[in-house]
Structure formats: C-alpha cells, structure tokens
Design a protein around this motif. Structure first.
Motif, PDB file in Angstrom:
ATOM      1  N   GLU A   1       0.798  -1.250  -0.095  1.00 57.72           N
ATOM      2  CA  GLU A   1       0.014   0.015  -0.067  1.00 57.72           C
ATOM      3  C   GLU A   1       0.873   1.242  -0.007  1.00 57.72           C
ATOM      4  O   GLU A   1       0.506   2.175  -0.450  1.00 57.72           O
ATOM      5  CB  GLU A   1      -0.886   0.040   1.363  1.00 57.72           C
ATOM      6  N   VAL A   2       2.002   1.079   0.441  1.00 56.25           N
ATOM      7  CA  VAL A   2       3.122   2.175   0.277  1.00 56.25           C
ATOM      8  C   VAL A   2       3.232   2.888  -0.962  1.00 56.25           C
ATOM      9  O   VAL A   2       3.259   3.812  -1.472  1.00 56.25           O
ATOM     10  CB  VAL A   2       4.230   2.045   1.045  1.00 56.25           C
ATOM     11  N   GLY A   3       3.412   1.623  -1.927  1.00 52.69           N
ATOM     12  CA  GLY A   3       3.734   1.858  -3.227  1.00 52.69           C
ATOM     13  C   GLY A   3       2.524   2.157  -3.972  1.00 52.69           C
ATOM     14  O   GLY A   3       2.400   3.286  -4.840  1.00 52.69           O
ATOM     15  N   HIS A   4       1.268   1.902  -3.576  1.00 50.35           N
ATOM     16  CA  HIS A   4       0.019   2.617  -4.074  1.00 50.35           C
ATOM     17  C   HIS A   4      -0.267   3.991  -3.796  1.00 50.35           C
ATOM     18  O   HIS A   4      -0.722   4.760  -4.824  1.00 50.35           O
ATOM     19  CB  HIS A   4      -1.216   1.860  -3.714  1.00 50.35           C
ATOM     20  N   VAL A   5      -0.087   4.500  -2.474  1.00 48.72           N
ATOM     21  CA  VAL A   5      -0.120   5.627  -2.117  1.00 48.72           C
ATOM     22  C   VAL A   5       0.917   6.616  -2.921  1.00 48.72           C
ATOM     23  O   VAL A   5       0.661   7.757  -3.233  1.00 48.72           O
ATOM     24  CB  VAL A   5       0.032   5.932  -0.665  1.00 48.72           C
ATOM     25  N   ALA A   6       2.069   6.022  -3.271  1.00 46.30           N
ATOM     26  CA  ALA A   6       3.061   6.688  -3.856  1.00 46.30           C
ATOM     27  C   ALA A   6       2.752   6.916  -5.364  1.00 46.30           C
ATOM     28  O   ALA A   6       3.039   7.916  -5.853  1.00 46.30           O
ATOM     29  CB  ALA A   6       4.562   5.905  -3.830  1.00 46.30           C
ATOM     30  N   ILE A   7       2.016   5.827  -5.870  1.00 47.67           N
ATOM     31  CA  ILE A   7       1.583   6.108  -7.263  1.00 47.67           C
ATOM     32  C   ILE A   7       0.455   7.357  -7.219  1.00 47.67           C
ATOM     33  O   ILE A   7       0.328   8.134  -8.278  1.00 47.67           O
ATOM     34  CB  ILE A   7       0.946   4.959  -7.717  1.00 47.67           C
ATOM     35  N   GLY A   8      -0.172   7.496  -6.196  1.00 46.85           N
ATOM     36  CA  GLY A   8      -1.111   8.371  -6.213  1.00 46.85           C
ATOM     37  C   GLY A   8      -0.687   9.860  -6.041  1.00 46.85           C
ATOM     38  O   GLY A   8      -0.926  10.762  -6.721  1.00 46.85           O
ATOM     39  N   ASN A   9       0.411   9.781  -5.189  1.00 44.38           N
ATOM     40  CA  ASN A   9       1.322  11.125  -4.866  1.00 44.38           C
ATOM     41  C   ASN A   9       2.128  11.577  -6.333  1.00 44.38           C
ATOM     42  O   ASN A   9       1.972  12.718  -6.725  1.00 44.38           O
ATOM     43  CB  ASN A   9       2.341  10.920  -3.994  1.00 44.38           C
ATOM     44  N   HIS A  10       2.546  10.399  -7.062  1.00 43.29           N
ATOM     45  CA  HIS A  10       3.082  10.848  -8.199  1.00 43.29           C
ATOM     46  C   HIS A  10       2.157  11.523  -9.142  1.00 43.29           C
ATOM     47  O   HIS A  10       2.549  12.475  -9.885  1.00 43.29           O
ATOM     48  CB  HIS A  10       3.771   9.559  -8.893  1.00 43.29           C
ATOM     49  N   TRP A  11       1.157  11.157  -9.459  1.00 43.83           N
ATOM     50  CA  TRP A  11       0.105  11.671 -10.448  1.00 43.83           C
ATOM     51  C   TRP A  11      -0.431  12.679  -9.888  1.00 43.83           C
ATOM     52  O   TRP A  11      -0.830  13.459 -10.934  1.00 43.83           O
ATOM     53  CB  TRP A  11      -0.796  10.047 -11.015  1.00 43.83           C
ATOM     54  N   TYR A  12      -0.831  13.108  -8.836  1.00 42.57           N
ATOM     55  CA  TYR A  12      -1.160  13.991  -8.261  1.00 42.57           C
ATOM     56  C   TYR A  12      -0.389  15.168  -8.670  1.00 42.57           C
ATOM     57  O   TYR A  12      -0.989  16.225  -9.056  1.00 42.57           O
ATOM     58  CB  TYR A  12      -1.593  13.960  -6.932  1.00 42.57           C
TER      59      TYR A  12
END
Length: 266
Positions: free
Chosen positions: A203-214
């Motif tokens: 889930e750390v990686g999933h949130v990181a993906i959200g941060n990146h695209w945001y």
C-alpha cells in the motif's frame, strides 16, 4: 483487447472471485493495447461497480464494533479489511477506464495497483475461509466508493482524495490493528498480522503512485499541490485526517515534510 475497455468490463463484474481473477490475469498477461484518447461509457443501466448480493451494505455509522480479542471479533475485523481491499480493486479499475488523455504509464500503474489489491483480497478471503467464514458473511460499508463517485469528473481530485487520503489512512491504521492482534497472540491473530505486513508494504507503493500522478497533474495544470490539496479536502468534504500518523510510511510514499507537518498541526 484494449486495456481501458477491459478495466471497465472487470469493474462491472459482480462476482468477487471472478473480478479478482480477471484483474490478476490482465496484469499477468499484459496482452493489451492502450488507447488513452478513447471516450468510454458503461452500458445504459449499468450500476458501477458490480457488486455481489452479499455483503449487505450499510452506512458506516450503522456498523457494529467488536473486540479483536474474540474469534468472531477478529473475523469481523478481517472481513472489514477484505471489503476495503475489494473496493480498492474497483477504485483502481475505475481510474483506468474513466480518465482519458493520460500517459500510458498512468494506466499501467493503476493496473498494477488493481492486481495487488486483488492479491490482498484473495489473501484475506482465504484467511476468513480457513476460519469458517467467507467474504459476504458480515455487513460492510461503501465509504471509499462514495469518494470515488464524488470525484468522477475531476481526475486531480480523484488522485488527491482517494489514494492520498482514503488509502493513506490505511498506512496510519494498519500498525495499530497489528499491535492489537499481536496482543491477542493466537495463531489466527498472528497469521492476520503477517497478511497485514504484505498489505502495508504494497500500500505504500499505491499511495506513492497516487502522489506521483497528483503532483504530475498539478504541474500540468499550474496548481500548487499543497494548497490545492487543502482546497480539495474542503470542496469534496473529505474525511478529517486524525492522528496518530504513520509518518515513516507516509514519507516513503512521497509525502513532503511540509505535508507531514500540516497533518500534525491539523
């Protein structure tokens, strides 16, 4: 077949096992093209997401709380987490089909997320089944999907308020849940802790993906990501973020030091 079409088809599936299997198959095979520009729509009368007859869906204020100190309480807890992971499959699939005009890596990233959420769901469902229960045996709520619907016309808000807010709350909550389960100390409780270790790490990686695209979207649109996030929280009535915060996991997921300080202050 084209990935975004396939994601919409998988989102419409009502059977959890079929949805998880299709999602994992898409990710494993990689036998798709990507058309970022095609405008898609579900068939008339389609209700999104596809949902099984069980579990019964209730508003979150109607959900009973049970202590993880009892076998039934632990089953209810793991069922609630399984439902979160099932919804997370839907959230990732929805991001793939709904938003055109993004780089191909955007769609590939969310397919990876969808597949890992499907893996998490399968782990939790197998855990429930090994202790005489199954997904659907207890009521559940749709808080995650409510925010998904609110942000269906605003990709910037979706990236800000689903992965960076709703899913990031899981980074904060999981260590607390694990501590309670370790205190119980039974074999099933410790098996649940091990499953949550896998989920937390990914889930750390999933949130990181959200941060990146945001942040990518904010740069594209000339927005300040930190001040715009606060504005979106108010505009869409996002849930209030409450401590304690898992600052190490949030930092690993790409939250800035300014954002972490803001969280602590609010």
């Amino acid at each position: 077949m084209e990935l975004r079409h396939r994601a919409l088809e998988a989102l419409c599936l009502a059977d959890p096992e079929h949805k998880a299997r299709q999602t994992l198959h898409m990710h494993a095979q990689q036998d798709f093209s990507i058309d970022p520009d095609v405008e898609l729509a579900p068939a008339p009368g389609t209700v999104l997401p596809g949902h099984p007859e069980r579990p019964e869906l209730r508003v979150h204020t109607e959900m009973a709380r049970r202590s993880p100190a009892t076998p039934l309480g632990r089953a209810v807890l793991m069922h609630a987490i399984a439902h979160i992971e099932y919804n997370a499959i839907n959230l990732a699939l929805d991001a793939i089909w709904r938003f055109p005009g993004m780089p191909e890596d955007f769609y590939r990233d969310w397919l990876r997320v969808a597949a890992e959420e499907a893996k998490h769901f399968n782990l939790l469902r197998a855990h429930l089944q090994s202790h005489g229960h199954d997904y659907g045996d207890f009521p559940a709520h749709q808080g995650q999907w409510t925010m998904c619907e609110k942000t269906k016309d605003d990709i910037v808000a979706r990236m800000a308020l689903v992965p960076r807010t709703m899913e990031a709350r899981g980074l904060d909550a999981t260590p607390q849940i694990q501590a309670k389960l370790r205190q119980v100390g039974t074999d099933d409780a410790l098996a649940a802790v091990a499953i949550l270790d896998v989920i937390l790490r990914e889930e750390v990686g999933h949130v990181a993906i959200g941060n990146h695209w945001y942040r990518w979207l904010c740069a594209r649109d000339g927005l300040d990501p930190e001040s715009h996030f606060v504005e979106l929280m108010h505009r869409y009535a996002a849930p209030r973020l409450r401590p304690p915060f898992n600052t190490a996991a949030r930092r690993a997921a790409g939250f800035s030091e300014n954002e972490l300080r803001w969280l602590e202050q609010t």
